[in-house]
Design a protein around this motif. Structure first.
Motif, mmCIF file in Angstrom:
data_model
loop_
_atom_site.group_PDB
_atom_site.id
_atom_site.type_symbol
_atom_site.label_atom_id
_atom_site.label_comp_id
_atom_site.label_asym_id
_atom_site.label_seq_id
_atom_site.Cartn_x
_atom_site.Cartn_y
_atom_site.Cartn_z
ATOM 1 N N ALA A 65 1.040 -1.293 -0.205
ATOM 2 C CA ALA A 65 -0.115 0.290 -0.098
ATOM 3 C C ALA A 65 1.282 1.529 0.047
ATOM 4 N N GLY A 66 0.123 2.086 -0.152
ATOM 5 C CA GLY A 66 0.937 3.860 0.476
ATOM 6 C C GLY A 66 -0.210 4.866 1.034
ATOM 7 N N PHE A 67 0.633 5.959 1.099
ATOM 8 C CA PHE A 67 -0.063 7.049 1.667
ATOM 9 C C PHE A 67 -0.133 8.183 0.203
ATOM 10 N N SER A 68 -1.191 8.654 0.683
ATOM 11 C CA SER A 68 -1.826 9.681 -0.461
ATOM 12 C C SER A 68 -1.693 11.406 0.720
ATOM 13 N N PRO A 69 -0.821 11.993 1.220
ATOM 14 C CA PRO A 69 -0.859 12.948 1.063
ATOM 15 C C PRO A 69 -1.362 13.780 1.367
ATOM 16 N N ILE A 70 -3.062 14.258 0.254
ATOM 17 C CA ILE A 70 -3.445 15.363 -0.041
ATOM 18 C C ILE A 70 -4.641 14.682 0.024
ATOM 19 N N ALA A 71 -4.827 13.524 0.058
ATOM 20 C CA ALA A 71 -6.312 12.310 -0.058
ATOM 21 C C ALA A 71 -6.073 12.250 1.623
ATOM 22 N N GLY A 72 -4.425 11.527 3.095
ATOM 23 C CA GLY A 72 -5.200 11.757 3.711
ATOM 24 C C GLY A 72 -5.562 10.404 3.752
ATOM 25 N N SER A 73 -4.794 9.495 2.868
ATOM 26 C CA SER A 73 -5.538 7.948 3.177
ATOM 27 C C SER A 73 -4.490 6.927 2.732
ATOM 28 N N ILE A 74 -4.809 5.762 3.452
ATOM 29 C CA ILE A 74 -3.800 4.860 2.441
ATOM 30 C C ILE A 74 -4.315 3.913 1.430
ATOM 31 N N MET A 75 -4.000 3.156 0.543
ATOM 32 C CA MET A 75 -4.470 2.794 -0.625
ATOM 33 C C MET A 75 -3.238 1.489 -1.455
ATOM 34 N N PRO A 76 -4.348 1.191 -1.464
ATOM 35 C CA PRO A 76 -3.998 -0.530 -1.715
ATOM 36 C C PRO A 76 -3.394 -0.255 -3.425
ATOM 37 N N THR A 77 -1.674 -0.693 -3.338
ATOM 38 C CA THR A 77 -1.573 -0.297 -4.714
ATOM 39 C C THR A 77 -0.944 -1.259 -6.333
ATOM 40 N N THR A 78 -1.692 -3.017 -5.045
ATOM 41 C CA THR A 78 -2.056 -3.696 -5.853
ATOM 42 C C THR A 78 -3.706 -4.451 -6.136
ATOM 43 N N ASP A 79 -3.202 -5.585 -6.780
ATOM 44 C CA ASP A 79 -4.564 -6.498 -6.561
ATOM 45 C C ASP A 79 -4.435 -6.808 -5.241
ATOM 46 N N ILE A 80 -5.394 -6.956 -3.907
ATOM 47 C CA ILE A 80 -5.062 -7.483 -2.445
ATOM 48 C C ILE A 80 -5.870 -8.609 -2.896
ATOM 49 N N VAL A 81 -6.438 -9.235 -3.084
ATOM 50 C CA VAL A 81 -7.190 -10.647 -3.684
ATOM 51 C C VAL A 81 -6.155 -11.070 -4.163
ATOM 52 N N ARG A 82 -5.363 -11.064 -5.070
ATOM 53 C CA ARG A 82 -3.701 -12.335 -5.618
ATOM 54 C C ARG A 82 -2.477 -12.220 -4.800
ATOM 55 N N GLN A 83 -3.048 -11.250 -3.550
ATOM 56 C CA GLN A 83 -1.654 -10.764 -2.179
ATOM 57 C C GLN A 83 -2.778 -11.912 -0.956
ATOM 58 N N LEU A 84 -3.592 -12.455 -1.148
ATOM 59 C CA LEU A 84 -3.938 -13.290 -0.053
ATOM 60 C C LEU A 84 -3.049 -14.843 0.306
ATOM 61 N N PRO A 85 -3.189 -15.379 0.909
ATOM 62 C CA PRO A 85 -3.105 -17.037 1.262
ATOM 63 C C PRO A 85 -4.278 -17.720 0.581
ATOM 64 N N PRO A 86 -3.374 -18.949 0.401
ATOM 65 C CA PRO A 86 -4.498 -19.476 -0.136
ATOM 66 C C PRO A 86 -5.928 -20.525 0.648
ATOM 67 N N GLY A 87 -6.815 -20.920 0.366
ATOM 68 C CA GLY A 87 -7.796 -22.022 1.372
ATOM 69 C C GLY A 87 -8.955 -20.102 2.650
ATOM 70 N N ASN A 88 -8.209 -19.276 1.916
ATOM 71 C CA ASN A 88 -9.268 -17.840 2.314
ATOM 72 C C ASN A 88 -9.259 -17.907 1.510
ATOM 73 N N ASP A 89 -11.358 -18.675 0.878
ATOM 74 C CA ASP A 89 -12.231 -17.968 0.190
ATOM 75 C C ASP A 89 -14.246 -18.063 0.568
ATOM 76 N N ASP A 90 -14.066 -18.006 1.473
ATOM 77 C CA ASP A 90 -15.600 -18.390 2.120
ATOM 78 C C ASP A 90 -16.215 -16.685 2.292
ATOM 79 N N VAL A 91 -15.657 -16.583 3.698
ATOM 80 C CA VAL A 91 -16.227 -14.769 3.535
ATOM 81 C C VAL A 91 -15.319 -13.614 3.764
ATOM 82 N N CYS A 92 -15.578 -12.726 3.463
ATOM 83 C CA CYS A 92 -14.437 -11.552 3.546
ATOM 84 C C CYS A 92 -15.538 -10.224 3.730
ATOM 85 N N ILE A 93 -14.517 -9.882 4.769
ATOM 86 C CA ILE A 93 -14.769 -8.232 5.300
ATOM 87 C C ILE A 93 -14.213 -6.766 5.301
ATOM 88 N N LEU A 94 -14.758 -6.600 4.153
ATOM 89 C CA LEU A 94 -14.148 -5.129 3.751
ATOM 90 C C LEU A 94 -14.660 -4.035 4.403
#
Length: 434
Positions: A65-94
């Motif tokens: 992730a990266g931090f945008s000083p103007i937006a004041g927010s932390i934002m992902p810099t890549t596809d988070i889904v492809r970062q997740l460890p295998p076997g985590n595919d039932d329920v996701c709370i965003l």
């Protein structure tokens, strides 16, 4: 709390990894991590010593992730889904599904997971208002688009939030730390000998209600009914100098202090918490104050609907009502929390509420399988393609997206060895860096 429930389940907490250059912008000066394993060890140490968690039987995973000083927010810099460890595919709370997916380009969350729940708890429209109507409209559209594209069920903490499409419920699914409830229990049996009066706690931003508070304490009604009464303000932030300058210029009866943990011992003697903000979705500080056995004097507003059932919550709509409720709160002892109020504020109750709100009826069609929501994903995917995506990210002050060739190549992995983790844990257990 999900991990502590009966039954076998794997729970993974997925967190953003910031490089040290971004850490320097938002972390305390003496806190830096060179790799995820060091930050993970720090989190586990906090969980063991201060978190008062019912279970540590969960895993931690990371995404770049990266931090945008103007937006004041932390934002992902890549596809988070492809970062997740295998076997985590039932329920996701965003947590904040719109925030997590504004900048997203790649996998569809509802394709990877059997059920996706979004918890919306930030009033981005209120923050966007300071940049004009065009920014408000763009924010409104992107929030609705992302929720439609990537969730099955959306939970709003209060009705303060904008309209969102699909399966949407209003439910407070947040709780307070056990130490706040312990303070409330102590206050019920051993109240302070002398109250310190009223206080306000919140980040020093105009959007947090400081302007409204200055107006209230400079009103004729306040000067007439509460002469000499002053309200202590705790918090730090980018607007602190401007807020304190206006308070001084208007003669507001406010005293400003730095940021502090709400559960700090020095806060115990305060009897009344005031919060005039109407831009909040659901104020955590109000819940914490009620949990500590204090009286909360708060605005009559949809964001405070959850607190209507609490005996120590007092509501106002005008300056005259504010003064009337504050005066009554200062003159009377708070009611001790009863068992129902204590449970309602707890994370155990919040966990039950999120499970209940997330459920869908057997046999119902998933939101993501319906044509309008599939179109929302396709539209957002096209928006994120090179040229279009980079232009939009630059315009919205978002962080730069990672390589676009990630569809066929392995994702960037923030891996670390067990030896790295054990070494980091030893360092933090010895007190270094914490």
């Amino acid at each position: 709390y999900l991990a502590a429930r009966e039954g076998e389940r794997r729970v993974t907490l997925v967190l953003p990894w910031l490089e040290p250059v971004d850490q320097a912008r938002i972390f305390p000066e003496d806190l830096r991590f060179d790799k995820p394993s060091e930050q993970e060890a720090y989190i586990w140490r906090w969980a063991r010593t201060k978190g008062s968690l019912p279970s540590l039987d969960f895993r931690i995973a990371w995404y770049p992730a990266g931090f945008s000083p103007i937006a004041g927010s932390i934002m992902p810099t890549t596809d988070i889904v492809r970062q997740l460890p295998p076997g985590n595919d039932d329920v996701c709370i965003l947590e904040e599904p719109e925030h997590l997916t504004w900048n997203h380009h790649g996998s569809r969350w509802t394709t990877h997971f059997r059920h996706v729940v979004g918890v919306v708890h930030t009033n981005y429209i209120a923050y966007a208002a300071q940049f004009g109507y065009s920014t408000m409209a763009a924010s409104w559209f992107m929030n609705a688009l992302c929720v439609a594209a990537y969730t099955d069920v959306t939970i709003k903490l209060s009705d303060t939030l904008q309209w969102l499409p699909g399966n949407v419920l209003v439910r407070n699914v947040h709780g307070v730390r056990p130490d706040f409830l312990a303070i409330g229990a102590r206050r019920g049996t051993s109240p302070p000998e002398e109250s310190r009066g009223a206080y306000f706690l919140g980040k020093a931003l105009w959007a947090k209600g400081y302007g409204e508070l200055i107006d209230l304490v400079t009103s004729k009604a306040f000067a007439s009914a509460l002469p000499g009464e002053r309200i202590a303000c705790y918090g730090s932030g980018p607007d602190l100098d401007a807020i304190s300058a206006k308070a001084e210029a208007t003669g507001a009866s406010l005293d400003f202090y730095g940021a502090i943990d709400h559960a700090h011992d020095s806060m115990f003697d305060f009897q009344v918490f005031v919060n005039p903000s109407t831009s909040e979705v659901l104020c955590t500080a109000t819940a914490e104050a009620l949990a500590m056995g204090k009286v909360a004097v708060i605005a009559e507003h949809p964001s405070n609907q959850f607190f209507k059932s609490f005996r120590n919550a007092r509501f106002f709509s005008t300056a005259e009502e504010f003064v009337q409720e504050l005066k009554a709160a200062l003159e009377a002892e708070p009611e001790p929390l009863d068992p129902v109020e204590r449970y309602t504020l707890s994370w155990e109750a919040a966990t039950e509420r999120i499970i209940d709100a997330s459920a869908m009826a057997d046999g119902s069609t998933r939101q993501g399988d319906k044509a309008p929501f599939s179109f929302a994903y396709a539209f957002h995917f096209v928006m994120g393609l090179p040229v279009w995506g980079d232009t939009l990210r630059a315009y919205s002050n978002a962080v730069e997206w990672g390589p676009y060739d990630g569809y066929n190549t392995p994702p960037r992995v923030l891996g670390y060895s067990p030896d790295d983790r054990r070494e980091a844990e030893r360092e933090f257990d010895e007190g270094e860096g914490i």
